[in-house]
Design a protein around this motif. Sequence first.
Motif: not given
Length: 173
Positions: A81, A89, A91, A93, A127-129, A167, A169
């Motif tokens: 970020n 934090y 991400w 991916y 963090k991921l989705t 999402m 975490w």
Amino acid sequence: MDLTYRLDPELTPGLLDQLTRLWVDVNNAGGAVGFVGTTSYEDVRPGVDGYAESIAAGRHRMLAGLDPEGRLRATAFFGFNEHRLQRHYAWLYTVMVDPALQGGGHGRALLGEAERHARGFGLEALKLTCRGGLGLERFYAAAGYKEVGRVPDGLRVAADDYRDDIMMWLPLS
């Protein structure tokens, strides 16, 4: 088979080719990695080239799982970020494990390596989705991730097939 994990491997033409082929194989085996249905090398390669450019610019870092012959068999990308309120934090991916190795603990090992490196970066969380309807949230929950948001029908995988965008975490402290 044990994999050796390397952070920031050299992005040689051969590795980029292996990454493209891994991504195609994972997708075509039913993996939720950004494509729907059968895809091709030509479909995936622009995404690989995009990662290479972003890595060169310092926005992403690659974690590679290599087999004893040095072939890419698993991968995940850290996305950092730039906003000052979100630098604590990163991400995660395009988490992928070769379909031939799935079910052998390699996904869990990949997430463990990602967590170890994230701590080494001084991060406080990952963090991921993930795509709903496939049980992926259970896989990530088993690795310590918590569901912190869900957009019902946030992903359209076909004209009449919508999936939740979930999402997850992972606090690192």
